[in-house]
Motif scaffolding. Structure first.
Motif, PDB file in Angstrom:
ATOM      1  N   ALA A 414       0.827  -1.209   0.000  1.00 29.80           N
ATOM      2  CA  ALA A 414       0.000   0.000   0.000  1.00 29.80           C
ATOM      3  C   ALA A 414       0.859   1.257   0.000  1.00 29.80           C
ATOM      4  O   ALA A 414       0.521   2.260  -0.649  1.00 29.80           O
ATOM      5  CB  ALA A 414      -0.929  -0.005   1.222  1.00 29.80           C
ATOM      6  N   SER A 415       1.982   1.228   0.705  1.00 29.72           N
ATOM      7  CA  SER A 415       2.875   2.387   0.718  1.00 29.72           C
ATOM      8  C   SER A 415       3.494   2.619  -0.660  1.00 29.72           C
ATOM      9  O   SER A 415       3.743   3.761  -1.067  1.00 29.72           O
ATOM     10  CB  SER A 415       3.968   2.201   1.770  1.00 29.72           C
ATOM     11  OG  SER A 415       4.842   1.145   1.425  1.00 29.72           O
ATOM     12  N   PHE A 416       3.715   1.543  -1.408  1.00 27.36           N
ATOM     13  CA  PHE A 416       4.263   1.670  -2.757  1.00 27.36           C
ATOM     14  C   PHE A 416       3.266   2.376  -3.674  1.00 27.36           C
ATOM     15  O   PHE A 416       3.630   3.287  -4.427  1.00 27.36           O
ATOM     16  CB  PHE A 416       4.595   0.282  -3.315  1.00 27.36           C
ATOM     17  CG  PHE A 416       5.925  -0.272  -2.885  1.00 27.36           C
ATOM     18  CD1 PHE A 416       6.871  -0.662  -3.818  1.00 27.36           C
ATOM     19  CD2 PHE A 416       6.239  -0.418  -1.546  1.00 27.36           C
ATOM     20  CE1 PHE A 416       8.097  -1.179  -3.430  1.00 27.36           C
ATOM     21  CE2 PHE A 416       7.457  -0.938  -1.138  1.00 27.36           C
ATOM     22  CZ  PHE A 416       8.389  -1.312  -2.090  1.00 27.36           C
ATOM     23  N   THR A 417       2.011   1.944  -3.662  1.00 29.54           N
ATOM     24  CA  THR A 417       1.035   2.550  -4.571  1.00 29.54           C
ATOM     25  C   THR A 417       0.701   3.980  -4.172  1.00 29.54           C
ATOM     26  O   THR A 417       0.392   4.812  -5.032  1.00 29.54           O
ATOM     27  CB  THR A 417      -0.246   1.695  -4.630  1.00 29.54           C
ATOM     28  OG1 THR A 417      -0.694   1.402  -3.302  1.00 29.54           O
ATOM     29  CG2 THR A 417       0.014   0.395  -5.375  1.00 29.54           C
ATOM     30  N   LEU A 418       0.754   4.297  -2.881  1.00 32.07           N
ATOM     31  CA  LEU A 418       0.547   5.684  -2.458  1.00 32.07           C
ATOM     32  C   LEU A 418       1.644   6.580  -3.025  1.00 32.07           C
ATOM     33  O   LEU A 418       1.370   7.688  -3.518  1.00 32.07           O
ATOM     34  CB  LEU A 418       0.534   5.765  -0.932  1.00 32.07           C
ATOM     35  CG  LEU A 418       0.373   7.170  -0.338  1.00 32.07           C
ATOM     36  CD1 LEU A 418      -0.937   7.809  -0.776  1.00 32.07           C
ATOM     37  CD2 LEU A 418       0.465   7.124   1.191  1.00 32.07           C
ATOM     38  N   LEU A 419       2.877   6.115  -2.981  1.00 32.50           N
ATOM     39  CA  LEU A 419       3.981   6.878  -3.550  1.00 32.50           C
ATOM     40  C   LEU A 419       3.809   7.043  -5.057  1.00 32.50           C
ATOM     41  O   LEU A 419       4.105   8.109  -5.617  1.00 32.50           O
ATOM     42  CB  LEU A 419       5.303   6.170  -3.243  1.00 32.50           C
ATOM     43  CG  LEU A 419       6.588   6.832  -3.748  1.00 32.50           C
ATOM     44  CD1 LEU A 419       6.718   8.252  -3.195  1.00 32.50           C
ATOM     45  CD2 LEU A 419       7.804   5.999  -3.367  1.00 32.50           C
ATOM     46  N   ALA A 420       3.303   6.008  -5.736  1.00 31.00           N
ATOM     47  CA  ALA A 420       3.068   6.095  -7.179  1.00 31.00           C
ATOM     48  C   ALA A 420       2.033   7.175  -7.498  1.00 31.00           C
ATOM     49  O   ALA A 420       2.174   7.924  -8.476  1.00 31.00           O
ATOM     50  CB  ALA A 420       2.610   4.747  -7.715  1.00 31.00           C
ATOM     51  N   ALA A 421       0.989   7.275  -6.680  1.00 31.85           N
ATOM     52  CA  ALA A 421      -0.037   8.299  -6.896  1.00 31.85           C
ATOM     53  C   ALA A 421       0.550   9.698  -6.772  1.00 31.85           C
ATOM     54  O   ALA A 421       0.261  10.597  -7.583  1.00 31.85           O
ATOM     55  CB  ALA A 421      -1.183   8.105  -5.905  1.00 31.85           C
TER      56      ALA A 421
END
Length: 449
Positions: A414-421
């Motif tokens: 989840a932390s990875f996709t938040l950074l992608a956003a």
């Protein structure tokens, strides 16, 4: 830029190729680490280190392959010949990678390094030209969205087939001997992939040609990429997204074996995600008609962040909820692959518009490396966490080890996709900008192909 529209045969033929690649990629991302730790007999830390080191080495091989593809001149084009001549060597090395010679601890590790390095180099030598082919099949944004959607629908279908069939193939072909079963299973997958790549070769045509008469130098290509801000953002986007996806895909085998204590569910859990992702991918051309690619990508990443984080609160006996979240994640993440590859083709157009030079192969090569590095980062996180928490193969896990596996399925990706956003908020090639760029490029070509 491309007055002759693509045929349905070409869209389907190109898309089918990604099914063949997932005969390798899904086996690697889902089963390779657990094959190394639980079948071949390499420690989690050693296997994770090996996977990371090989990915770093690919930092050098990927741009070399991209530069070679950009400078290839044949009667079949720049990129299509690689689909014809490289799949059989790839199949041979795939079989060797999943072989288990009795070499002792050091010898096994050396074998793993050599075979996996060769596998990823040969995989790139087919996959990178295939990806770059999407940038020269058509110059039309909608057609690019369509071919990339076709690609990833087929890719997710291939991944579904692999996750459902590989464990069964291993048991059936090996007769209970998992080591033999994996070797024979990779013979099957390698030959099937080679046949599919031949179909893709025969059904596609390279249309888009660069404006420059002669290819630029490799140094110039790299310099262009370093100054191409949209491409730099896409590079890190690919790294981050692939890292998050690999964390969940690789951890799923451990999750169902050691947390849920129902390893047989993996054969339906991962395909549930892949089928949902295929459905999401199929909706991409429709979504991009109404939503700008940048805004759509941000929304998808935010939604996947919430869904991944929610997995932390699922108990081991809540099977239905696990599957519901998994399917929702598949629907949300499905469009991200065709979107990102369409954006890469846009970044190649942007480079040609700005500099008068086009290096499609190099553009996709560096992104390919970003994906591999993201996979390596994910495997490194898993190996480090497992080592710190005392993971023991084929044994009951400690409470700390089980908690770590759950975090690998939830909060960490989840932390990875938040950074992608957050990253995509700085991307500038929206639809109006790309329309102007492609109109300018078309005007520079008095005799477009």
């Amino acid at each position: 830029m491309n007055p002759k529209p693509l045929t349905r045969r070409e869209i389907v033929g190109y898309g089918l190729g990604d099914m063949g690649f997932n005969f390798y990629w899904t086996n690697i991302s889902t089963f390779l680490l657990i094959f190394y730790t639980d079948t071949f007999g390499i420690t989690a830390a050693a296997a994770a280190t090996m996977l990371f080191v090989v990915k770093i080495f690919n930092a050098f091989t990927d741009p070399m392959i991209g530069a070679l593809a950009d400078r290839t001149q044949t009667r079949w084009g720049k990129f299509r010949p690689f689909l014809l001549f490289m799949p059989l060597p790839l199949a041979v090395v795939g079989v060797l990678t999943y072989s288990t010679p009795d070499l002792g601890p050091t010898g096994k590790l050396v074998w793993a390094y050599v075979t996996y390095l060769l596998l990823m180099t040969l995989y790139t030598s087919v996959n990178l030209p295939y990806s770059a082919l999407s940038g020269v099949i058509s110059g039309d944004a909608r057609e690019r969205n369509a071919i990339n959607a076709s690609r990833f629908v087929a890719g997710f279908a291939g991944g579904t087939i692999v996750t459902a069939a590989s464990p069964r193939l291993v048991n059936w072909l090996g007769g209970g001997d998992h080591a033999l079963g994996w070797t024979l299973a990779m013979v099957f997958w390698g030959l099937a992939a080679a046949l599919i790549f031949a179909i893709t070769f025969s059904t596609t045509t390279e249309r888009v040609q660069p404006t420059q008469a002669e290819p630029s130098s490799v140094r110039q290509d790299l310099a262009d990429l370093r100054s191409n801000r949209p491409w730099i953002l896409l590079f890190f986007l690919a790294l981050i997204i692939m890292g998050g996806i690999t964390l969940r895909m690789t951890s799923a085998a451990y999750y169902f074996k050691y947390v849920v204590n129902r390893p047989e569910l993996l054969a339906t859990f991962v395909p549930a995600y892949l089928l949902a992702a295929a459905a999401g991918t199929a909706c991409t051309p429709l979504l991009t008609r109404f939503i700008d690619k940048r805004r759509l990508m941000i929304g998808l990443m935010m939604a996947s962040t919430v869904l991944s984080a929610a997995f932390l609160f699922v108990d081991a006996d809540q099977i239905v909820l696990m599957y519901a979240l998994q399917i929702a994640l598949g629907l949300v993440l499905g469009p991200k692959s065709p979107l990102s590859f369409s954006m890469l083709a846009d970044s190649a157009d942007y480079n040609e518009w700005r500099n008068g030079r086009r290096a499609t192969g190099m553009t996709f090569a560096a992104s390919s490396f970003a994906q591999k590095l993201g996979t390596a980062v994910a495997v490194g996180v898993i190996g480090t966490l497992f080592t710190a928490l005392g993971y023991v193969p084929n044994a009951a896990q400690s409470a700390g080890s089980q908690a770590g596996i759950v975090w690998l399925m939830s909060v960490i990706p989840a932390s990875f996709t938040l950074l992608a956003a957050v990253l995509m908020m700085f991307y500038t090639l929206d639809n109006p900008t790309m329309a102007r760029i492609q109109a300018d490029l078309a005007a520079r070509k008095p005799n477009p192909i």
